[in-house]
Design an enzyme around this catalytic site. Structure first.
Site, PDB file in Angstrom:
ATOM      1  CG  HIS A  86     -43.267 -51.786  29.904  1.00 16.09           C
ATOM      2  ND1 HIS A  86     -43.351 -52.323  28.641  1.00 16.09           N
ATOM      3  CD2 HIS A  86     -44.465 -51.201  30.136  1.00 16.09           C
ATOM      4  CE1 HIS A  86     -44.549 -52.061  28.131  1.00 16.09           C
ATOM      5  NE2 HIS A  86     -45.239 -51.397  29.023  1.00 16.09           N
ATOM      6  CG  HIS A 114     -38.014 -48.080  36.754  1.00 18.25           C
ATOM      7  ND1 HIS A 114     -38.432 -46.783  36.899  1.00 18.25           N
ATOM      8  CD2 HIS A 114     -37.160 -48.073  35.687  1.00 18.25           C
ATOM      9  CE1 HIS A 114     -37.890 -46.028  35.964  1.00 18.25           C
ATOM     10  NE2 HIS A 114     -37.104 -46.786  35.216  1.00 18.25           N
ATOM     11  CG  HIS A 116     -33.922 -49.713  32.664  1.00 17.49           C
ATOM     12  ND1 HIS A 116     -34.898 -49.683  31.695  1.00 17.49           N
ATOM     13  CD2 HIS A 116     -34.159 -48.658  33.467  1.00 17.49           C
ATOM     14  CE1 HIS A 116     -35.697 -48.646  31.909  1.00 17.49           C
ATOM     15  NE2 HIS A 116     -35.268 -48.012  32.978  1.00 17.49           N
ATOM     16  CG  HIS A 133     -33.561 -45.475  35.710  1.00 19.95           C
ATOM     17  ND1 HIS A 133     -34.074 -45.654  34.441  1.00 19.95           N
ATOM     18  CD2 HIS A 133     -32.216 -45.295  35.564  1.00 19.95           C
ATOM     19  CE1 HIS A 133     -33.067 -45.581  33.568  1.00 19.95           C
ATOM     20  NE2 HIS A 133     -31.949 -45.368  34.224  1.00 19.95           N
ATOM     21  CB  THR A 217     -35.228 -44.602  28.902  1.00 21.18           C
ATOM     22  OG1 THR A 217     -35.649 -45.335  30.063  1.00 21.18           O
ATOM     23  CG2 THR A 217     -34.083 -43.676  29.277  1.00 21.18           C
ATOM     24  CB  THR A 218     -40.541 -45.994  29.131  1.00 21.67           C
ATOM     25  OG1 THR A 218     -40.820 -45.074  30.190  1.00 21.67           O
ATOM     26  CG2 THR A 218     -39.596 -47.067  29.640  1.00 21.67           C
TER      27      THR A 218
END
Ligand SMILES: *[C@@H]1O[C@H](CO)[C@@H](O)[C@H](O)[C@H]1NC(C)=O
Ligand SMILES: *[C@@H]1O[C@H](CO)[C@@H](O)[C@H](O)[C@H]1NC(C)=O
Ligand SMILES: [Zn+2]
Length: 299
Positions: A86, A114, A116, A133, A217-218
């Site tokens: 992801h 991580h 995005h 993030h 957001t996951t």
């Protein structure tokens, strides 16, 4: 009987294979109009979901004490990095990286970092090419799964990156180890990051930021997150962002984008925070007053 065992074995295999990508993102490079999938539970039903569009004009003005960062400047030479299907995620920090101050009521420690691509939050309706993030857990909770159950459990420091012609050195040091985890065969197998990196190098000026209560957001989309989205941005080249787009989440399928669609604000307060005069300045003001007082007394 044999057939039953066979069927069970097959469905178990299917489950375990499905587990890593039982939720995902539409491939927007392939089809720009592919609808965003429903992830279920709070992701669909929650009223304090993230990300959201952040408006400079619509935000409430706030004035907080400075954020205080401990150990973020330490060179990390043994970071671990993993392609979890992801995103790519960094962890394994030498000492606790501790965040306090601002509007935070307690101390938070970095769990993982991580990315995005493209950005999840937009500012004044503008989407940026990359969002980093830095995920922090409230120290009063022993682990992330506990922290996710409380509305003060998690703080995410979000850093947006703008397009530049000059490669970003900190991002380059992450990209340098990307080949080790890019392929589907390497998924969920952490490697050591070859270059060293200070977390500070990922963070621009922290004196102004948007602050609001939202969610992961996951999935599970837990509504446990105090968001700190910095208004200052760092540069990154599109070639660098394209490196991230090359990681695989299935055999020969690349993760072209991994941002969640914008969520409704639902009357939440979004505060645009500026930093109150720094402690150092207050100190020197105090010192000056003491000095003046001393002089006055002497006279
Ligand atoms: C988190 O901490 C709680 C309380 O100590 C414990 O019961 C739980 O098993 C822990 N969860 C994980 C995933 O470590
Ligand atoms: C951050 O920005 C503020 C406001 O523009 C400025 O006063 C401050 O000196 C900057 N801090 C750093 C470390 O550059
Ligand atoms: Zn994230």
């Amino acid at each position: 009987m044999h057939l039953l065992v066979f069927v069970l074995a097959c469905s178990c295999l299917a489950l375990s294979q499905g587990a890593s990508h039982d939720w995902g993102y539409p491939d927007l490079d392939n089809n720009q109009n592919e609808p965003f999938p429903k992830w279920g539970g709070l992701c669909d039903e929650g009223k304090k979901q993230s990300p959201i569009n952040l408006h400079t004009k619509g935000a409430l003005k706030g004035l907080f004490d400075p954020l205080k960062f401990e150990n973020y400047d330490e060179k990390q030479s043994r970071l671990h990095m993993v392609n979890n299907g992801h995103s790519i995620q960094l962890s394994g920090f030498k000492h606790d990286l501790t965040l306090r101050g601002g509007g935070l009521m307690s101390e938070f420690v970095v769990e993982q970092i991580h990315m995005h691509w493209w950005s999840e939050h937009t500012i004044n309706d503008i989407r940026y090419p990359l969002e980093v993030h830095i995920v922090h857990r409230n120290k009063i909770y022993p682990n992330m799964s506990m922290a996710a159950d409380f509305k003060d459990g998690i703080t995410v420091l979000a850093v947006l990156y703008h397009v530049s012609n000059t490669p970003n050195q900190a991002i380059a040091s992450i990209i340098n180890s990307l080949d080790d985890i890019k392929s589907y065969d390497q998924m969920n197998k952490p490697v050591q990051v070859k270059d060293s990196l200070a977390v500070d190098d990922l963070i621009p000026n922290v004196s102004t930021y948007f602050n609001y209560a939202g969610s992961l957001t996951t999935p599970t989309c837990a509504e446990a997150v105090t968001w700190i989205v910095l208004t200052d941005t760092h540069p990154v080249t599109l070639d660098q962002v394209n490196e991230f787009k090359g990681i695989e989440y299935e055999k020969n399928k690349q993760l072209h984008n991994n941002y969640r669609e914008l969520q409704s604000e639902n009357n939440r307060a979004v505060v645009l925070v500026s930093q109150r005069a720094g402690a150092a300045q207050l100190c020197s003001l105090g010192a000056l007053l003491t000095l003046l007082l001393a002089i006055t007394v002497q006279l």
